[in-house]
Design an enzyme around this catalytic site. Sequence first.
Site, PDB file in Angstrom:
ATOM      1  CG  ASN A 206      -0.258  -0.005   2.517  1.00 46.77           C
ATOM      2  OD1 ASN A 206       0.416   0.962   2.853  1.00 46.77           O
ATOM      3  ND2 ASN A 206      -0.367  -1.090   3.267  1.00 46.77           N
ATOM      4  CE  LYS A 285       7.594 -13.152 -13.596  1.00 48.25           C
ATOM      5  NZ  LYS A 285       8.147 -12.955 -14.922  1.00 48.25           N
ATOM      6  CG  PHE A 322      -2.669   6.238  12.850  1.00 41.76           C
ATOM      7  CD1 PHE A 322      -1.984   6.015  14.036  1.00 41.76           C
ATOM      8  CD2 PHE A 322      -2.446   7.417  12.162  1.00 41.76           C
ATOM      9  CE1 PHE A 322      -1.083   6.949  14.527  1.00 41.76           C
ATOM     10  CE2 PHE A 322      -1.547   8.370  12.630  1.00 41.76           C
ATOM     11  CZ  PHE A 322      -0.870   8.126  13.820  1.00 41.76           C
ATOM     12  CE  LYS A 336     -11.496   1.435  11.063  1.00 40.99           C
ATOM     13  NZ  LYS A 336     -10.938   2.062   9.910  1.00 40.99           N
ATOM     14  CE  LYS A 340      -9.432  -2.109  14.081  1.00 42.54           C
ATOM     15  NZ  LYS A 340      -8.302  -2.198  13.151  1.00 42.54           N
TER      16      LYS A 340
HETATM   17  N1  CTP Z   1      -4.310  -2.608  12.125  1.00 43.39           N
HETATM   18  C1  CTP Z   1      -3.719  -3.653  12.787  1.00 43.39           C
HETATM   19  N2  CTP Z   1      -3.713  -4.890  12.230  1.00 43.39           N
HETATM   20  C2  CTP Z   1      -4.295  -5.120  11.047  1.00 43.39           C
HETATM   21  C3  CTP Z   1      -4.930  -4.048  10.372  1.00 43.39           C
HETATM   22  C4  CTP Z   1      -4.908  -2.799  10.939  1.00 43.39           C
HETATM   23  O1  CTP Z   1      -3.186  -3.460  13.868  1.00 43.39           O
HETATM   24  N3  CTP Z   1      -4.256  -6.336  10.545  1.00 43.39           N
HETATM   25  C5  CTP Z   1      -4.299  -1.271  12.764  1.00 43.39           C
HETATM   26  C6  CTP Z   1      -3.561  -0.208  11.988  1.00 43.39           C
HETATM   27  O2  CTP Z   1      -2.202  -0.131  12.362  1.00 43.39           O
HETATM   28  C7  CTP Z   1      -4.311   1.053  12.376  1.00 43.39           C
HETATM   29  C8  CTP Z   1      -5.718   0.559  12.510  1.00 43.39           C
HETATM   30  O3  CTP Z   1      -5.619  -0.830  12.845  1.00 43.39           O
HETATM   31  O4  CTP Z   1      -3.894   1.543  13.626  1.00 43.39           O
HETATM   32  C9  CTP Z   1      -6.490   0.705  11.222  1.00 43.39           C
HETATM   33  O5  CTP Z   1      -7.646   0.004  11.320  1.00 43.39           O
HETATM   34  P1  CTP Z   1      -8.363  -0.684  10.066  1.00 43.39           P
HETATM   35  O6  CTP Z   1      -9.580  -1.359  10.603  1.00 43.39           O
HETATM   36  O7  CTP Z   1      -7.438  -1.480   9.236  1.00 43.39           O
HETATM   37  O8  CTP Z   1      -8.851   0.549   9.321  1.00 43.39           O
HETATM   38  P2  CTP Z   1      -8.385   1.247   8.042  1.00 43.39           P
HETATM   39  O9  CTP Z   1      -7.213   0.590   7.452  1.00 43.39           O
HETATM   40  O10 CTP Z   1      -8.227   2.649   8.423  1.00 43.39           O
HETATM   41  O11 CTP Z   1      -9.643   1.151   7.110  1.00 43.39           O
HETATM   42  P3  CTP Z   1     -10.700  -0.032   6.834  1.00 43.39           P
HETATM   43  O12 CTP Z   1     -11.625  -0.013   7.995  1.00 43.39           O
HETATM   44  O13 CTP Z   1     -11.320   0.398   5.590  1.00 43.39           O
HETATM   45  O14 CTP Z   1      -9.928  -1.305   6.742  1.00 43.39           O
END
Ligand code: CTP
Length: 401
Positions: A206, A285, A322, A336, A340
Amino acid sequence: MALIALGVCGGIGAYKAVEIARGLQKRGHDVAAIMTRSASRFVGPVTFEAITHRRVITDQFAEGANSDIEHISLATDAALLLVAPATANMIAKFAHGIADDFLTSLYLATRAPVLMAPAMNTNMLDHEAVRANMATLRTRGTRFVDPGDGYLACGWVGKGRLAEPEEVIEAADAILRPSATLKDRFVLVTAGPTFEDIDDVRYIGNRSSGKMGYALAAEAARRGARVLLVSGPSSLPVPPGVDVVRVRSADEMHTAVMGQAGVADVVIMAAAVADYTPRRRAGGKIEKSDAPLSLDLVRTRDILAELGATRGASANSVIVGFAAESGDPPVRAREKLLRKKADIIVANDIRRADAGFDADTNAVTLVTPEGDEDVPLGPKAQIASLILDRAEARLHRVAAN
Ligand code: CTP
């Protein structure tokens, strides 16, 4: 963030002052440049004006110099007077209290700390008169950035060239730094993207550059914390005083974070962790064919959610996550925060070109159980400082409970 009055004297090193001004701004400071008459023969005032977005005073008697409120108040508003390069002449004037131009008058008028980065010929630097003037200034509290050794513009080789811009910036920043508020604390920061390998050649990644996470690690280290930066692929330099563990995939990041998070006081998940990864990584590959290709992707483990779920009710740590959103960031970020079990979610709107991925600036909303705090566009170093201010405040609160 502080206002720095940057005095630029006439010397070949004057061009480096441009880089110093830029560097100070990158660290979140505001810079007001003052050039001596001879400095403007080396670098044009317009250069500093364009960089600092402030009018540059080159002559005390220039029209406007004495009516311009910004300049009159510089003596009281500046948190630091930095002179780089400082010539033997300016050091002598400061030492003897001569006030014959704007910079020398400012020196007498301000009560801000003074930092000088001398630059001159080796013999001049070594001259008793210069040494005595520097000694006088030292007894008054003036600090100096030691000049570097090397090839001098005059053709000599020796000590006297202006210190490297980064050294001057660091010395200035150290004076302005708040006391070590995170001393004896352990801060774990994740940064950058993760790469999920499809085969030996291709991966899913990304656009995260890691800039926000690296800025947070740098700021935590400046505040005296022991800092571990778990970094996905990034070419950014590791900030001074920061330990780094390099990882590639979400799974590797999970292992690195979970192994350390239990003893961390603050965990900041600034990394853009992949949400999906190929179920199986192909060896070698994958050869192309005319048929469409589907990738079988599975969810990665959500590190942030796992941290929230496992830290227990009596947690005395602070977890910051974030959220990169493209629609109604604060609302989605609050969802979130609850799901979380984080303490702070830093929400940014990825639709803005001047914020988020790969930008040097960011504009965010800090979402906490107490409410939303909008943080306007600013350098990432400045945003990092604010995030740590809020994390520190929560840390003190949980410690008091
Ligand atoms: N994160 C994490 N582990 C993952 C994915 C995300 O710890 N496997 C953390 C990221 O570091 C960030 C936050 O979760 O702090 C982002 O949450 P996420 O749900 O992934 O949201 P976004 O990426 O912002 O968007 P979406 O909800 O569209 O996925």
